[in-house]
Write an enzyme that holds these catalytic residues in place. Structure first.
Site, short mmCIF file in Angstrom:
data_model
loop_
_atom_site.label_atom_id
_atom_site.label_comp_id
_atom_site.label_asym_id
_atom_site.label_seq_id
_atom_site.Cartn_x
_atom_site.Cartn_y
_atom_site.Cartn_z
N THR A 15 2.98 14.09 -11.87
CA THR A 15 2.45 13.00 -12.67
C THR A 15 1.34 12.25 -11.93
OG1 THR A 15 4.06 11.39 -11.83
CG2 THR A 15 4.68 12.64 -13.80
N ASP A 16 0.58 11.49 -12.71
CA ASP A 16 -0.44 10.64 -12.12
C ASP A 16 0.16 9.26 -11.85
OD1 ASP A 16 -0.34 9.32 -14.60
OD2 ASP A 16 -2.19 10.23 -15.32
N GLN A 17 -0.65 8.31 -11.47
CA GLN A 17 -0.17 6.98 -11.12
C GLN A 17 0.50 6.26 -12.30
OE1 GLN A 17 -3.17 4.50 -9.39
NE2 GLN A 17 -1.69 3.20 -8.36
#
Length: 132
Positions: A15-17
């Site tokens: 996942t991203d932030q």
């Protein structure tokens, strides 16, 4: 049409932030789906390579519909619509644990002779296991 279902849980590293699955990871999810589809037939990439066949990706398409999030349990539905010849086309539908459609896609792979690096027909031992 032979359909196979595989479940995976989204890992933090995917996942991203914002906790949303990074778009590049869907290619890996598709790979998981197709390798498990083949395994369900009793065929593995390792077995194919031992028998002199490679299966490189020549095309990949992904249609994003809804975000997948960290810790979601995703179901990858993998299937083919026609008998493979020199190429095999896989179709994918990925749904979350609420059965909401996350994405659809397809990939085309070519059967390739490992020695000559040239296209070849789908091996008979694979064709014999596909029920269309």
């Amino acid at each position: 049409m032979k359909k196979h279902t595989t479940k995976i849980r989204v890992r933090y590293s995917e996942t991203d932030q914002m906790g949303v699955v990074y778009h590049g990871n869907y290619a890996q999810f598709f790979e998981i789906g197709r390798t498990e589809w083949l395994r369900s037939l009793g065929v593995t990439y390792k077995n194919m390579e031992t028998n002199g066949t490679m299966l490189p990706v020549v095309s990949l398409q992904c249609n994003f519909i809804k975000s997948a999030l960290y810790d979601d349990v995703l179901t990858i539905h993998t299937f083919i619509k026609k008998k493979p010849m020199v190429k095999i086309e896989f179709y994918y539908e990925i749904k979350n644990q609420e059965n909401e459609l996350i994405c659809t896609g397809n990939s085309v792979l070519a059967f390739m002779n490992m020695k000559t690096k040239k296209p070849m027909p789908c091996p008979e031992y694979v064709l014999n296991k596909i029920d269309l």
